[in-house]
Write an enzyme that holds these catalytic residues in place. Structure first.
Site, mmCIF file in Angstrom:
data_model
loop_
_atom_site.group_PDB
_atom_site.id
_atom_site.type_symbol
_atom_site.label_atom_id
_atom_site.label_comp_id
_atom_site.label_asym_id
_atom_site.label_seq_id
_atom_site.Cartn_x
_atom_site.Cartn_y
_atom_site.Cartn_z
ATOM 1 N N LYS A 145 27.262 45.661 14.132
ATOM 2 C CA LYS A 145 28.428 44.814 14.248
ATOM 3 C C LYS A 145 29.941 45.713 13.968
ATOM 4 C CE LYS A 145 26.560 41.388 12.381
ATOM 5 N NZ LYS A 145 25.123 41.879 12.021
ATOM 6 N N THR A 146 29.506 46.196 12.629
ATOM 7 C CA THR A 146 30.659 46.864 12.284
ATOM 8 C C THR A 146 31.022 48.090 13.121
ATOM 9 O OG1 THR A 146 30.149 46.018 9.802
ATOM 10 C CG2 THR A 146 31.898 47.617 10.092
ATOM 11 N N ASP A 205 34.157 40.234 8.686
ATOM 12 C CA ASP A 205 32.780 40.319 8.391
ATOM 13 C C ASP A 205 32.453 38.996 7.879
ATOM 14 O OD1 ASP A 205 30.473 41.360 8.763
ATOM 15 O OD2 ASP A 205 30.281 42.613 7.207
ATOM 16 N N THR A 239 25.942 36.445 11.105
ATOM 17 C CA THR A 239 24.449 36.731 11.323
ATOM 18 C C THR A 239 24.035 35.805 12.353
ATOM 19 O OG1 THR A 239 24.209 35.519 9.366
ATOM 20 C CG2 THR A 239 23.798 37.884 9.209
ATOM 21 N N ARG A 265 19.970 50.150 10.795
ATOM 22 C CA ARG A 265 20.597 50.482 9.263
ATOM 23 C C ARG A 265 19.050 51.012 8.637
ATOM 24 N NH1 ARG A 265 23.668 45.985 6.797
ATOM 25 N NH2 ARG A 265 25.214 47.130 7.682
HETATM 26 P P1 ADP Z 1 26.218 45.366 10.798
HETATM 27 O O1 ADP Z 1 27.639 45.326 10.767
HETATM 28 O O2 ADP Z 1 25.825 44.522 11.971
HETATM 29 O O3 ADP Z 1 25.612 44.798 9.727
HETATM 30 P P2 ADP Z 1 26.490 48.352 11.054
HETATM 31 O O4 ADP Z 1 27.730 48.353 12.014
HETATM 32 O O5 ADP Z 1 27.061 48.523 9.528
HETATM 33 O O6 ADP Z 1 25.659 47.063 10.884
HETATM 34 O O7 ADP Z 1 25.136 49.265 11.267
HETATM 35 C C1 ADP Z 1 24.577 49.686 10.243
HETATM 36 C C2 ADP Z 1 24.172 51.203 10.370
HETATM 37 O O8 ADP Z 1 23.493 51.618 11.401
HETATM 38 C C3 ADP Z 1 25.367 52.324 10.535
HETATM 39 O O9 ADP Z 1 25.227 53.530 9.657
HETATM 40 C C4 ADP Z 1 25.283 52.421 11.991
HETATM 41 O O10 ADP Z 1 26.014 53.775 12.169
HETATM 42 C C5 ADP Z 1 24.076 52.513 12.552
HETATM 43 N N1 ADP Z 1 24.108 51.954 13.829
HETATM 44 C C6 ADP Z 1 24.054 50.542 14.181
HETATM 45 N N2 ADP Z 1 23.885 50.504 15.655
HETATM 46 C C7 ADP Z 1 23.758 51.701 15.931
HETATM 47 C C8 ADP Z 1 23.737 52.219 17.485
HETATM 48 N N3 ADP Z 1 23.604 51.325 18.311
HETATM 49 N N4 ADP Z 1 23.768 53.528 17.515
HETATM 50 C C9 ADP Z 1 23.789 54.356 16.481
HETATM 51 N N5 ADP Z 1 23.856 53.909 15.122
HETATM 52 C C10 ADP Z 1 24.126 52.683 14.971
#
Ligand code: ADP
Length: 332
Positions: free
Chosen positions: A67-68, A112, A161, A220
């Protein structure tokens, strides 16, 4: 004064830059979630063509699905600034007003855990999202006056979430809802191979696929497991990661063939052994496992349900046949 508050609420770009350097920055580098990517591509292109603001976006799905990362990609694709903050960072209405009045036209505000905004802060977000206006209180007590100020047109990207955690009025104000799904092992394998390259280590195809299958459908987790496996391989003086190193490392980390860790198995064992397979309420499980209800519902359960190991019914959680058989194998 204003600057001080901004710093407290918003992650500074330099801190974030460091974290983002390993993250994909362009939409085509974001692996998987094809439906979301193609929709976003259209919405971004249309807003650029019409020179209009992108509608507010709500991204929802379990932690670690990107998401981030997506919020940062959207800002990059639109070539605008992104201000990153989170729901619990706002302690009072004034915090939000300060932040909103510092935005430039077209900026993205990423909140977030948006479901954790206090009701009073959430309410002051409504006129900002709809009419780009917010109430500013001058003075205090009986002599206080409310002034409405205009703010620059911005795009709010909220992340949560579960969509159901948002109040109805807030949910209705997002024009673009996007649900992130768990990733396929093929997509995760691609993410693992790319990240291994970034970490300057070679990983065999079969080894990357094994890690992918044990990553709970979550990038992650895949990246975290890869980093730990790199540690094991460095200690072994291995020049590349093969299947044997992966199997040994996963065993050491007690990640089983479904990708479940000790906490997942504790959860399954609790329903199986202490509650006869269920049904059992989430509050009871939370007390028995000494784990917060949020963690159980947002982190542990979604994947176990997606794998068909547990079912959620109106009477509580039930272990499926597959869940029962998975946990029985432990004792064979
Ligand atoms: P969330 O905000 O949903 O908790 P993040 O955006 O922080 O998740 O992603 C977690 C990790 O996974 C980060 O290091 C990100 O670079 C990696 N990541 C997430 N989705 C992808 C994707 N589709 N392709 C490559 N890396 C990804």
């Amino acid at each position: 004064m204003v600057e001080k508050k901004e710093k407290k609420l918003v992650t500074s770009e330099t801190d974030e830059d460091k974290k983002i350097s390993l993250r994909p920055t362009r939409i085509e580098e974001f692996i998987g979630q094809d439906n979301i990517k193609s929709n976003l591509n259209t919405f971004i292109k249309s807003s650029l063509k019409r020179k209009k603001n992108l509608d507010h976006i709500i991204l929802y799905g379990p932690p670690g699905l990107g998401k981030t990362t997506l919020a940062n990609i959207i800002a990059h694709e639109k070539n605008v600034n992104i201000h990153i903050t989170s729901g619990p960072a706002f302690t009072k209405k004034g915090d939000l007003v300060t932040l909103l009045s510092n935005l430039s036209g077209g900026d993205i505000l990423f909140i977030d855990e948006i479901h954790r905004l206090s009701p009073i802060v959430e309410e002051s977000l409504y006129p900002a999202m709809e009419d780009f206006k917010c109430d500013y209180i001058i003075g205090s007590g009986p002599s206080a006056r409310v002034m409405q100020i205009s703010i620059e047109k911005f795009t709010l990207i909220g992340a949560t979430t579960r969509l159901g955690l948002l109040s109805r009025p807030l949910r209705d104000r997002f024009g673009i809802p996007l649900q992130l799904e768990f990733y396929s092992p093929e997509n995760l394998k691609e993410i693992i191979t790319l990240n291994a390259k970034k970490l300057s280590i070679l990983i065999e195809d079969s080894a990357a696929f094994e890690v992918a299958q044990r990553s709970r459908g979550t990038p992650r987790i895949a990246i975290r497991l890869l980093k730990r496996i790199v540690d094991f391989s460095v200690v072994e003086d291995s020049s590349h990661i093969g299947i044997n190193t992966v199997l040994k490392s996963l065993e050491q980390m007690r990640i089983d063939n479904e990708g479940l860790d000790e906490m997942d198995r504790k959860y399954l064992r609790c329903i199986s052994n202490d509650y006869n397979g269920g049904p059992v309420g989430v509050e009871t499980l939370s007390a028995a496992l000494l784990e917060q209800r949020d963690i159980i519902e947002d982190v542990i359960e979604p994947y176990l349900m997606q794998r068909g190991l547990v079912q959620r019914t109106s009477r509580g959680r039930i272990l499926s046949k597959k869940g029962q058989s998975h946990i029985s194998k432990e004792f064979e």
